[in-house]
Design a protein around this motif. Structure first.
Motif, PDB file in Angstrom:
ATOM      1  N   GLN A 124     -37.517  61.068 -24.285  1.00 17.85           N
ATOM      2  CA  GLN A 124     -37.043  59.703 -24.101  1.00 17.85           C
ATOM      3  C   GLN A 124     -37.554  58.794 -25.210  1.00 17.85           C
ATOM      4  OE1 GLN A 124     -34.683  58.672 -21.888  1.00 17.85           O
ATOM      5  NE2 GLN A 124     -34.742  56.871 -23.199  1.00 17.85           N
ATOM      6  N   GLY A 125     -38.787  59.025 -25.644  1.00 13.89           N
ATOM      7  CA  GLY A 125     -39.379  58.193 -26.682  1.00 13.89           C
ATOM      8  C   GLY A 125     -38.619  58.242 -27.997  1.00 13.89           C
ATOM      9  N   ILE A 126     -38.145  59.421 -28.381  1.00 15.10           N
ATOM     10  CA  ILE A 126     -37.416  59.531 -29.646  1.00 15.10           C
ATOM     11  C   ILE A 126     -36.052  58.851 -29.530  1.00 15.10           C
ATOM     12  CG2 ILE A 126     -36.389  61.822 -29.260  1.00 15.10           C
ATOM     13  CD1 ILE A 126     -37.761  60.388 -32.564  1.00 15.10           C
ATOM     14  N   LYS A 127     -35.445  58.920 -28.358  1.00 14.52           N
ATOM     15  CA  LYS A 127     -34.172  58.222 -28.143  1.00 14.52           C
ATOM     16  C   LYS A 127     -34.369  56.713 -28.237  1.00 14.52           C
ATOM     17  CE  LYS A 127     -32.168  61.773 -25.159  1.00 14.52           C
ATOM     18  NZ  LYS A 127     -31.659  62.046 -23.798  1.00 14.52           N
ATOM     19  N   ASN A 128     -35.453  56.222 -27.667  1.00 12.62           N
ATOM     20  CA  ASN A 128     -35.749  54.789 -27.750  1.00 12.62           C
ATOM     21  C   ASN A 128     -36.051  54.378 -29.185  1.00 12.62           C
ATOM     22  OD1 ASN A 128     -35.497  54.672 -24.965  1.00 12.62           O
ATOM     23  ND2 ASN A 128     -37.695  54.620 -24.583  1.00 12.62           N
ATOM     24  N   TYR A 129     -36.817  55.193 -29.882  1.00 17.14           N
ATOM     25  CA  TYR A 129     -37.244  54.884 -31.243  1.00 17.14           C
ATOM     26  C   TYR A 129     -36.045  54.734 -32.180  1.00 17.14           C
ATOM     27  CZ  TYR A 129     -39.655  55.432 -35.718  1.00 17.14           C
ATOM     28  OH  TYR A 129     -40.127  55.257 -36.990  1.00 17.14           O
ATOM     29  N   ASN A 171     -32.841  54.518 -31.179  1.00 13.26           N
ATOM     30  CA  ASN A 171     -31.700  53.890 -30.523  1.00 13.26           C
ATOM     31  C   ASN A 171     -30.467  54.796 -30.637  1.00 13.26           C
ATOM     32  OD1 ASN A 171     -30.514  51.898 -28.967  1.00 13.26           O
ATOM     33  ND2 ASN A 171     -29.824  50.716 -30.721  1.00 13.26           N
ATOM     34  N   TRP A 172     -30.709  56.093 -30.497  1.00  8.07           N
ATOM     35  CA  TRP A 172     -29.671  57.118 -30.590  1.00  8.07           C
ATOM     36  C   TRP A 172     -29.780  57.974 -29.331  1.00  8.07           C
ATOM     37  CZ3 TRP A 172     -25.970  57.606 -34.248  1.00  8.07           C
ATOM     38  CH2 TRP A 172     -25.290  58.824 -34.359  1.00  8.07           C
ATOM     39  N   PRO A 173     -28.707  58.171 -28.585  1.00  6.19           N
ATOM     40  CA  PRO A 173     -28.830  58.759 -27.249  1.00  6.19           C
ATOM     41  C   PRO A 173     -28.926  60.280 -27.184  1.00  6.19           C
ATOM     42  CG  PRO A 173     -26.558  58.181 -27.674  1.00  6.19           C
ATOM     43  CD  PRO A 173     -27.352  57.701 -28.864  1.00  6.19           C
ATOM     44  N   THR A 174     -28.703  60.972 -28.283  1.00  5.32           N
ATOM     45  CA  THR A 174     -28.606  62.427 -28.184  1.00  5.32           C
ATOM     46  C   THR A 174     -29.650  63.137 -29.035  1.00  5.32           C
ATOM     47  OG1 THR A 174     -26.974  62.500 -29.981  1.00  5.32           O
ATOM     48  CG2 THR A 174     -26.122  62.312 -27.726  1.00  5.32           C
ATOM     49  N   ILE A 175     -29.833  64.397 -28.692  1.00  2.00           N
ATOM     50  CA  ILE A 175     -30.710  65.315 -29.400  1.00  2.00           C
ATOM     51  C   ILE A 175     -29.813  66.437 -29.895  1.00  2.00           C
ATOM     52  CG2 ILE A 175     -32.694  66.892 -29.141  1.00  2.00           C
ATOM     53  CD1 ILE A 175     -33.465  63.950 -28.726  1.00  2.00           C
ATOM     54  N   PRO A 176     -29.975  66.939 -31.092  1.00  2.60           N
ATOM     55  CA  PRO A 176     -31.089  66.771 -32.019  1.00  2.60           C
ATOM     56  C   PRO A 176     -31.009  65.470 -32.818  1.00  2.60           C
ATOM     57  CG  PRO A 176     -29.490  68.284 -32.943  1.00  2.60           C
ATOM     58  CD  PRO A 176     -29.009  67.942 -31.557  1.00  2.60           C
ATOM     59  N   GLN A 177     -32.156  65.136 -33.398  1.00  4.19           N
ATOM     60  CA  GLN A 177     -32.247  64.007 -34.311  1.00  4.19           C
ATOM     61  C   GLN A 177     -32.986  64.472 -35.561  1.00  4.19           C
ATOM     62  OE1 GLN A 177     -33.763  60.360 -32.659  1.00  4.19           O
ATOM     63  NE2 GLN A 177     -32.522  60.557 -30.810  1.00  4.19           N
ATOM     64  N   VAL A 178     -32.478  64.065 -36.715  1.00  2.00           N
ATOM     65  CA  VAL A 178     -33.046  64.477 -37.998  1.00  2.00           C
ATOM     66  C   VAL A 178     -33.568  63.245 -38.736  1.00  2.00           C
ATOM     67  CG1 VAL A 178     -32.551  65.599 -40.214  1.00  2.00           C
ATOM     68  CG2 VAL A 178     -31.415  66.400 -38.122  1.00  2.00           C
ATOM     69  N   TYR A 179     -34.761  63.395 -39.306  1.00  2.11           N
ATOM     70  CA  TYR A 179     -35.391  62.335 -40.102  1.00  2.11           C
ATOM     71  C   TYR A 179     -35.718  62.894 -41.473  1.00  2.11           C
ATOM     72  CZ  TYR A 179     -35.878  59.625 -35.857  1.00  2.11           C
ATOM     73  OH  TYR A 179     -35.594  58.905 -34.724  1.00  2.11           O
ATOM     74  N   LEU A 180     -35.375  62.146 -42.497  1.00  2.00           N
ATOM     75  CA  LEU A 180     -35.726  62.501 -43.872  1.00  2.00           C
ATOM     76  C   LEU A 180     -36.602  61.391 -44.429  1.00  2.00           C
ATOM     77  CD1 LEU A 180     -32.292  63.789 -45.253  1.00  2.00           C
ATOM     78  CD2 LEU A 180     -34.175  65.123 -44.276  1.00  2.00           C
ATOM     79  N   ASN A 181     -37.802  61.772 -44.831  1.00  2.00           N
ATOM     80  CA  ASN A 181     -38.761  60.820 -45.393  1.00  2.00           C
ATOM     81  C   ASN A 181     -38.990  59.642 -44.452  1.00  2.00           C
ATOM     82  OD1 ASN A 181     -40.578  60.497 -47.444  1.00  2.00           O
ATOM     83  ND2 ASN A 181     -39.241  59.189 -48.648  1.00  2.00           N
ATOM     84  N   GLY A 182     -39.106  59.927 -43.158  1.00  2.00           N
ATOM     85  CA  GLY A 182     -39.372  58.909 -42.157  1.00  2.00           C
ATOM     86  C   GLY A 182     -38.179  58.083 -41.745  1.00  2.00           C
ATOM     87  N   SER A 201     -28.964  54.559 -45.329  1.00  2.00           N
ATOM     88  CA  SER A 201     -29.794  53.498 -45.861  1.00  2.00           C
ATOM     89  C   SER A 201     -30.388  52.612 -44.777  1.00  2.00           C
ATOM     90  CB  SER A 201     -28.989  52.631 -46.822  1.00  2.00           C
ATOM     91  OG  SER A 201     -27.916  52.041 -46.133  1.00  2.00           O
ATOM     92  N   GLN A 202     -29.893  52.722 -43.537  1.00  2.00           N
ATOM     93  CA  GLN A 202     -30.454  51.911 -42.462  1.00  2.00           C
ATOM     94  C   GLN A 202     -31.673  52.602 -41.896  1.00  2.00           C
ATOM     95  OE1 GLN A 202     -27.543  51.233 -39.473  1.00  2.00           O
ATOM     96  NE2 GLN A 202     -26.376  49.790 -40.706  1.00  2.00           N
ATOM     97  N   ALA A 203     -32.760  51.894 -41.846  1.00  4.52           N
ATOM     98  CA  ALA A 203     -33.993  52.450 -41.282  1.00  4.52           C
ATOM     99  C   ALA A 203     -33.874  52.500 -39.768  1.00  4.52           C
ATOM    100  CB  ALA A 203     -35.183  51.585 -41.676  1.00  4.52           C
ATOM    101  N   ALA A 204     -34.642  53.399 -39.167  1.00  9.19           N
ATOM    102  CA  ALA A 204     -34.703  53.444 -37.711  1.00  9.19           C
ATOM    103  C   ALA A 204     -35.436  52.196 -37.247  1.00  9.19           C
ATOM    104  CB  ALA A 204     -35.442  54.707 -37.268  1.00  9.19           C
ATOM    105  N   THR A 205     -34.759  51.379 -36.471  1.00  7.60           N
ATOM    106  CA  THR A 205     -35.344  50.107 -36.074  1.00  7.60           C
ATOM    107  C   THR A 205     -35.878  50.124 -34.665  1.00  7.60           C
ATOM    108  OG1 THR A 205     -33.176  49.335 -35.394  1.00  7.60           O
ATOM    109  CG2 THR A 205     -33.890  48.782 -37.626  1.00  7.60           C
ATOM    110  N   GLY A 206     -35.712  51.231 -33.993  1.00  8.55           N
ATOM    111  CA  GLY A 206     -36.255  51.291 -32.640  1.00  8.55           C
ATOM    112  C   GLY A 206     -35.205  50.954 -31.616  1.00  8.55           C
ATOM    113  N   GLY A 207     -35.611  51.078 -30.371  1.00  7.54           N
ATOM    114  CA  GLY A 207     -34.676  50.866 -29.293  1.00  7.54           C
ATOM    115  C   GLY A 207     -35.072  49.689 -28.438  1.00  7.54           C
ATOM    116  N   ALA A 208     -34.767  49.805 -27.180  1.00 12.74           N
ATOM    117  CA  ALA A 208     -35.020  48.732 -26.238  1.00 12.74           C
ATOM    118  C   ALA A 208     -36.509  48.476 -26.098  1.00 12.74           C
ATOM    119  CB  ALA A 208     -34.419  49.108 -24.882  1.00 12.74           C
TER     120      ALA A 208
END
Length: 162
Positions: free
Chosen positions: A103-108, A110-121, A25-32
């Motif tokens: 690097q941009g997706i990690k900043n976006y 605020n999660w340090p590892t890959i892979p990253q999964v997004y559902l409905n943004g 339920s927490q939206a991706a709020t971005g990184g630094a």
């Protein structure tokens, strides 16, 4: 763990370990702010560019390699979990091809590892979180919210008929 997923682990990587993920339920709020690849120049790693990629499709995966040829065990496991659920229509982005995006997706997120999964943004997490959602049934429910019927539901129906 299913046989297919077990095979992915056996042949693709060691056991999954990682930090606990944020609730879905927490939206991706971005990184630094500032610095790094997250400038306002609009490059592939900029916040705006990443936001466009994340919102371009209901299911988006940032991974190492491609769904046809994952280049790390964790990316392979994400692909296998999605396949188990019959999710073939998703956008996958190979971060190894674009260091700025990596690097941009990690900043976006605020999660340090890959892979990253997004559902409905919305940022879900990495391999460990997707595996947990698969195991506890939450992934079926989240896919349903996107209008995607998990293939596991059909498999269960077939088992009930036998």
């Amino acid at each position: 763990m299913s046989r297919v997923l077990w095979a992915a682990w056996r042949w693709g990587s060691a056991a999954v370990r990682g930090p606990a993920g944020r609730p879905l339920s927490q939206a991706a709020t971005g990184g630094a702010e500032g610095g790094g690849a997250e400038g306002s120049g609009g490059g592939s790693g900029s916040r705006e560019a990443v936001e466009r990629l994340v919102r371009a499709h209901p299911v988006v995966v940032f991974m190492k390699g491609s769904p046809e040829q994952p280049l790390c065990g964790f990316s392979n496991a994400v692909v296998q979990i999605l396949r188990l659920h019959g999710v073939d229509d998703y956008n996958a982005h190979d971060v190894l091809q674009d260091p700025d995006l990596r690097q941009g997706i990690k900043n976006y997120s605020n999660w340090p590892t890959i892979p990253q999964v997004y559902l409905n943004g919305e940022f879900v997490g990495g391999c460990d979180i997707l595996l947990q959602m698969h195991q506890n049934g939450d992934l079926v429910e989240e896919l349903k919210k996107l209008g995607i019927r998990s293939a596991l539901l059909d498999a269960e129906k077939d088992q009930d008929k036998k």
